[in-house]
Design a protein around this motif. Structure first.
Motif, short mmCIF file in Angstrom:
data_model
loop_
_atom_site.label_atom_id
_atom_site.label_comp_id
_atom_site.label_asym_id
_atom_site.label_seq_id
_atom_site.Cartn_x
_atom_site.Cartn_y
_atom_site.Cartn_z
N UNK A 110 0.84 -1.20 0.00
CA UNK A 110 0.00 0.00 0.00
C UNK A 110 0.87 1.25 0.00
N UNK A 111 2.04 1.17 0.65
CA UNK A 111 2.97 2.29 0.75
C UNK A 111 4.37 1.79 0.38
N UNK A 112 5.05 2.56 -0.46
CA UNK A 112 6.46 2.29 -0.78
C UNK A 112 7.23 3.58 -0.56
N UNK A 113 8.29 3.50 0.23
CA UNK A 113 9.16 4.66 0.45
C UNK A 113 10.56 4.28 -0.01
N UNK A 114 11.11 5.10 -0.88
CA UNK A 114 12.48 4.89 -1.37
C UNK A 114 13.33 6.07 -0.93
N UNK B 267 6.22 6.16 -10.52
CA UNK B 267 4.89 5.88 -9.96
C UNK B 267 4.08 5.02 -10.92
N UNK B 268 4.12 5.36 -12.20
CA UNK B 268 3.38 4.58 -13.19
C UNK B 268 3.93 3.17 -13.32
N UNK B 269 5.26 3.02 -13.25
CA UNK B 269 5.85 1.68 -13.34
C UNK B 269 5.45 0.81 -12.15
N UNK B 270 5.22 1.45 -11.00
CA UNK B 270 4.79 0.72 -9.80
C UNK B 270 3.28 0.53 -9.74
N UNK B 271 2.57 1.18 -10.66
CA UNK B 271 1.11 1.12 -10.68
C UNK B 271 0.52 1.64 -9.36
N UNK B 272 1.07 2.75 -8.88
CA UNK B 272 0.59 3.37 -7.65
C UNK B 272 -0.21 4.62 -8.02
N UNK B 273 -1.10 5.03 -7.12
CA UNK B 273 -1.97 6.18 -7.39
C UNK B 273 -1.29 7.52 -7.17
N UNK B 274 -0.45 7.61 -6.14
CA UNK B 274 0.08 8.90 -5.71
C UNK B 274 1.57 8.80 -5.44
N UNK C 22 11.48 17.92 -0.18
CA UNK C 22 11.90 19.13 -0.89
C UNK C 22 13.19 18.95 -1.70
N UNK C 23 14.11 18.12 -1.22
CA UNK C 23 15.36 17.94 -1.96
C UNK C 23 15.37 16.65 -2.78
N UNK C 24 14.26 15.93 -2.82
CA UNK C 24 14.14 14.74 -3.65
C UNK C 24 14.86 13.51 -3.12
N UNK C 25 15.26 13.53 -1.86
CA UNK C 25 16.00 12.40 -1.29
C UNK C 25 15.10 11.30 -0.75
N UNK C 26 13.82 11.58 -0.61
CA UNK C 26 12.86 10.58 -0.14
C UNK C 26 11.66 10.60 -1.08
N UNK C 27 11.34 9.45 -1.63
CA UNK C 27 10.16 9.31 -2.48
C UNK C 27 9.15 8.45 -1.77
N UNK C 28 7.89 8.87 -1.81
CA UNK C 28 6.81 8.14 -1.18
C UNK C 28 5.73 7.86 -2.21
N UNK C 29 5.38 6.60 -2.35
CA UNK C 29 4.32 6.18 -3.27
C UNK C 29 3.24 5.49 -2.44
N UNK C 30 1.97 5.74 -2.78
CA UNK C 30 0.92 5.00 -2.10
C UNK C 30 -0.34 4.96 -2.95
N UNK C 31 -1.17 3.97 -2.63
CA UNK C 31 -2.47 3.80 -3.30
C UNK C 31 -3.54 4.44 -2.47
#
Length: 71
Positions: A32-36, A50-57, A62-71
């Protein structure tokens, strides 16, 4: 209820097949949540991933060092 989450200090989404491994884990476990952390990629590419992971959001800090994906 348990929320399936993957948190990974990936240290570049482009090395040693790291991102394909994330995709495979997502297919297998349906997180449900992926954090890179430390993706070492420009923030502008986050929606592509996000599209490759098929996630909604997708969000990044601010500096792009943490990415958060979730449905």
């Amino acid at each position: 209820m348990m929320i399936k989450t993957l948190i990974w200090n990936i240290r570049s989404v482009n090395t040693q097949q790291a991102f394909p491994r994330v995709i495979n884990m997502q297919r297998e476990h349906n997180f449900f949540v992926i954090e890179l952390m430390e993706p070492f990629q420009k923030k502008g590419f986050i929606n592509r991933y996000r599209r490759m992971l098929n996630m909604d959001t997708a969000y990044s800090n601010i500096n792009g060092q943490i990415w958060l994906f979730f449905d």
